[in-house]
Design a protein around this motif. Structure first.
Motif, short mmCIF file in Angstrom:
data_model
loop_
_atom_site.label_atom_id
_atom_site.label_comp_id
_atom_site.label_asym_id
_atom_site.label_seq_id
_atom_site.Cartn_x
_atom_site.Cartn_y
_atom_site.Cartn_z
N ALA A 110 10.28 1.67 28.43
CA ALA A 110 9.48 0.78 27.59
C ALA A 110 10.23 0.53 26.30
O ALA A 110 10.22 -0.58 25.75
CB ALA A 110 8.11 1.40 27.31
N PRO A 158 -1.26 -2.51 33.06
CA PRO A 158 -1.63 -1.18 32.55
C PRO A 158 -3.09 -0.79 32.75
O PRO A 158 -3.60 0.06 32.02
CB PRO A 158 -1.29 -1.29 31.06
CG PRO A 158 -1.58 -2.72 30.73
CD PRO A 158 -1.20 -3.50 31.96
N TRP A 162 4.43 1.36 32.54
CA TRP A 162 5.21 0.27 31.95
C TRP A 162 6.39 -0.17 32.82
O TRP A 162 7.00 -1.19 32.53
CB TRP A 162 5.73 0.67 30.57
CG TRP A 162 6.60 1.90 30.57
CD1 TRP A 162 7.92 1.98 30.92
CD2 TRP A 162 6.21 3.22 30.22
NE1 TRP A 162 8.38 3.27 30.81
CE2 TRP A 162 7.34 4.06 30.37
CE3 TRP A 162 5.01 3.79 29.77
CZ2 TRP A 162 7.30 5.43 30.10
CZ3 TRP A 162 4.98 5.14 29.50
CH2 TRP A 162 6.11 5.94 29.66
#
Length: 494
Positions: free
Chosen positions: A10, A384, A70
């Protein structure tokens, strides 16, 4: 046989600690040659084709992919591509994104061979040893695996009680650490039962600790390197107060370069001495989770909050000028828009250096994910996994929370929070006015988005101050300083 361990970050500054643990165990405990265990790191911009190409360049026999919310959307297409190009490669997935739902992932993804269900170091090395010897993966505990078109699951692997049996990842990082955020664990797991959090809740032993001697050795090594930041990746760094203080003392003594320290803490466990030691050790970013003040929500999610002690801990941090970020979660079951606004007003009243609101994510494997039917929770099925609605919040309520979250994270957030502290101003009402002001503003081309956002803030300051009869000069100056600061950060890529 060569092994490739890969992940997509990420934030590419953070070292891949999970993969470094795997490599260290394979090299030091299983005596594999270090050059036969390759770690590849990819940025969020990497395409599945690029990932597959680089992974296969090293001609691995086993590919291990470290999966999180992610990066799963990038890694799964990459895994499919790897398998299509090299059907003989064993593809193993691990991480919190796949472990708790291993069977369903394998049933949907025919290109994945095996998934580690929980902690990976021992299980993955057993997979490697079994595969190299031509054995049957069914003999490995703690995995879900494919045999032809069928999916099987083995019994859970035994819990590693003594974390010190794990090989240290200390010297496994390739390349210079300069510019990287060095991740260190002093412990694993969490004793609290917050239903929205994962943190090794699948294990019967909730918290295990590395010996202080080992922790100090790793800290001493990294504090001597050319680095800027260390992230202590503990669920609650100060869970054991005396131990946390000893670590702070050690860092303060050896941190001559003033490396910045980042971690998560529980405010109720902070006393004056701990706050002072954190300041001396250069803790520059503490994440402090308040999440909610609603007693009903706390009960439903099994979240503990001792409010008086929480306030005391915050005051200790402020007294010693320790930077911290106070965090709320929006969309918890049992919460309403009104009760969230009460939590927001309370959080703002503590005057934290940073205040953030995060949308609830219904993560796989959490207790909350098992209560979705009972609580009428609707959420995005893809990462997410953001909340959509539940029995006490409509989709419109959730949309409101998203606007609050953006308002507190956007350009000018610091100046807006200062203005929201004016006497007679309820912070939630103030944020509502800012949201109403920005809702009607047209979007600008990306090249001019920041300039437009800053102009919107300046206009809002004048409008709000005129209506409330507040002198605007201070807030206009604050906005200008904040604008210049972020422009300078952007220029150097921060």
């Amino acid at each position: 046989m060569k092994i490739c361990l890969a992940t997509v970050h990420a934030d590419a500054r953070f070292i891949p600690l999970a993969l470094l643990y795997l490599k260290a165990y394979l090299v030091e405990k299983r005596k594999l040659a270090a050059e036969d265990v390759q770690i590849l790191e990819f940025t969020p911009r990497a395409t599945p084709e690029e990932i597959a190409h680089r992974v296969l360049q090293g001609a691995p026999g086993i590919v291990g992919l470290s999966c999180y919310a992610w990066n799963i959307k990038a890694l799964m297409p990459a895994a499919r591509r790897i398998k299509s190009l090299r059907p003989d490669v064993l593809i193993v997935l691990g991480g919190p994104e796949v472990g708790p739902v291993a069977r369903s992932v394998l049933e949907k993804c025919s290109y994945v061979d095996c998934i580690v269900k929980s902690e990976g170091e021992l299980v993955f090395t057993n997979i490697v040893a079994t595969w190299k010897a031509g054995g049957d993966i069914a003999a490995v505990k703690g995995v879900c695996f494919r045999h032809g078109s069928l999916v099987f699951e083995t019994e859970d692997a035994p819990i590693l009680h003594d974390l010190n049996q794990l090989a240290s990842p200390l010297r496994m990082l390739d390349g210079s650490p300069k510019g990287r955020v060095i991740c260190i664990e002093t412990q694993r797991g969490c004793v609290f039962r917050c239903n929205f959090c994962f943190y090794n809740k699948d294990l019967s032993i909730r918290n295990r600790r590395f010996d202080l001697g080992r922790v100090k050795e790793e800290l001493r090594f990294w504090l001597q390197q050319d680095i800027d930041e260390i992230y202590l990746m503990d669920p609650v760094f100060n869970l054991h107060a005396a131990r946390a203080k000893e670590i702070c003392r050690f860092i303060a003594e050896h941190n001559q370069r003033r490396v910045m320290i980042h971690t998560e803490v529980w405010a109720e466990f902070i006393d004056d001495e701990m706050a002072r030691l954190m300041q001396e050790a250069n803790f520059h970013h503490l994440e402090v989770g308040l999440q909610t003040t609603d007693a009903n929500v706390l009960a439903i999610t099994e979240r503990r909050l001792k409010l008086a002690r929480f306030i005391e801990g915050i005051e200790h941090l402020k007294r010693h000028s320790v930077p911290f970020e106070l965090q709320l979660i929006y969309g918890l079951p049992g919460e309403t828009r009104a009760s969230f606004r009460e939590s927001l007003n309370f959080a703002a009243s503590l005057q934290p250096p940073l205040l953030q609101v995060f949308m609830l994510m219904v993560l796989p494997g959490t207790e909350l994910s098992r209560k979705t039917k009972a609580l009428k929770i609707e959420f995005d099925p893809e990462p997410p996994y953001n909340i959509r609605s539940h029995y006490s919040m409509t989709e419109e309520d959730i949309a409101y929370g998203e606007k609050v979250s953006r308002a507190l994270a956007g350009d000018g957030a610091w100046t807006l929070r200062l203005l929201g502290r004016e006497a007679g101003v309820a912070f939630a009402d103030f944020i509502d006015e800012w949201i109403e002001w920005t809702d009607g503003k047209p979007a600008a081309p990306s090249a001019h988005a920041q300039d437009l956002a800053q102009e919107n803030i300046r206009q809002f300051i004048r409008h709000y101050c005129a209506r409330k009869r507040i002198p605007p000069a201070f807030y206009e100056a604050s906005s200008a300083i904040e604008s210049r600061t972020w422009t300078e950060f952007a220029a150097v890529g921060v």
